[in-house]
Write an enzyme that holds these catalytic residues in place. Sequence first.
Site: not given
Ligand code: 6PG
Length: 479
Positions: A12-13, A33, A76, A128, A182, A185-186, A189, A260
């Site tokens: 998807v991404m 792919n 990853a 992101s 990044k 950022h997470n 988040e 994750k």
């Molecule tokens: C983004 C999100 C993306 C993903 C995370 C979710 O910036 O678009 O952060 O990278 O949704 O990896 O992280 P978890 O599964 O660890 O909550």
Amino acid sequence: PQANIGVVGLAVMGSNLARNLASREGNTVAVYNRSPERTDTLMSEHGDAGFIASKTIEEFAASLSTPRTAIIMVQAGRGTDAVIDQLADLFEEGDIIVDGGNANFQDTRRREAALRERGLNFVGAGISGGEEGALKGPSIMPGGSKEAYATLGPILSSIAAVAEGEPCVTHVGSDGAGHFVKMIHNGIEYADMQLIAESYDLLRRVGGHDPAAIAEVFDEWNKGELESYLIEITAEVLRQKDAKTGGSLVDSIVDEAGSKGTGVWTVQNSVGLGVPVGGIAEAVFARAVSSKPAQREAVQKTLQGRPDIQEAGDGFEDDVQKALYASKIVAYAQGFDAIIAGAEEYDWDIDKGAIAKIWRGGCIIRAQFLNRIVDAYEKDASIATLLEDDYFAAAVREGEDAWRRIVAKAALSGIPVPGFASALSYYDSLASTRLPASLIQGQRDFFGAHTYKRVDEEGVFHTLWSGDRSEIETEPSTH
Ligand code: 6PG
């Protein structure tokens, strides 16, 4: 060769990113792919213009104009290394391989160094914004060389989200800088989500509101300084009904939060760099605690009643809002501290204001609030902490009483607020003129002769604890 950019990995991404690229004037997108089904789906559903599909990676490489530029969008880890190896064998000096996944920045540093040896550019780019961001405009955090960014920058700018008239992409710094940022950022988040979840819990259990009513509260908050994507989607989630039960969906979802890894990495690396990121750490721990059903049950079995929930009282919602805002400021301050420490450790020239700018749109933590951080660093990029900035200092002062009431009320009610409480303790630690760290130093000196400094004299000292307890001047301990 006709494509100026390629995408490998069409889950998807990847396919959304490829579609975004193809939709921009001037781009022709090579796509590949490993299993051809995904390529076929993309081409049959969206392949009318702007794509060149390949069945093999050799064809893919051959369809790219030079310098060949390909963005890898695969899971990853090992999968990424395999694709990098394949591309590296087919690419030539000056070509650019971009990893757009959530890679660990240390892997990115390793890969960048290995490919640089072979004359190839490797760019770890944090992307992101989830699936929708990839399609309509993400926030992009590329690292790697300046030379690679000269080619890549305009392409990424063409697909990035736009905030305040500027594309949400900047060259973050060399090698792993993009993936490091990044990662932070997470981490932020995670903290933001945890603080919002604590607010919800308080509004529900102390405030006595049902999820739909709390959605309204979040809608209101979303009109003020808390305006953000995460607040907005929170209201949407809370409003969602469960078709099966007729109740709120949130009540049907198992209360064990997944993750994750990027939040854990943020904490691991920040701890290693000596940066206190308690707000982020508590968010990571809160997910971990939630996912320990056996321990939760075991403790619940030992209980004989729970504390009475405190009266909400007048102004409770406002108090929660203020506690949330103050805690959020702390979490962001800690996140930026981690960026500063990472930049120092790895020799990255990171412009903090530019990072705040590219987070204003496209990404998960996008918010008006980022403009305040942009302003703070524009006024003075050398501030010791964001909490020193006039705006943030005033905002925290303004919310301070409410913040204390909320943490106290939560504790008395038996409601966990690790995010709020740790942020408040962090603030109080910075705000205290004396900390009990002096006692810790005394303890360390007692059991290990680790020495201490004095408040009134230069030098390093040790008390002869097991002797006559007199003080001697000494060398700093090395053990
Ligand atoms: C983004 C999100 C993306 C993903 C995370 C979710 O910036 O678009 O952060 O990278 O949704 O990896 O992280 P978890 O599964 O660890 O909550």
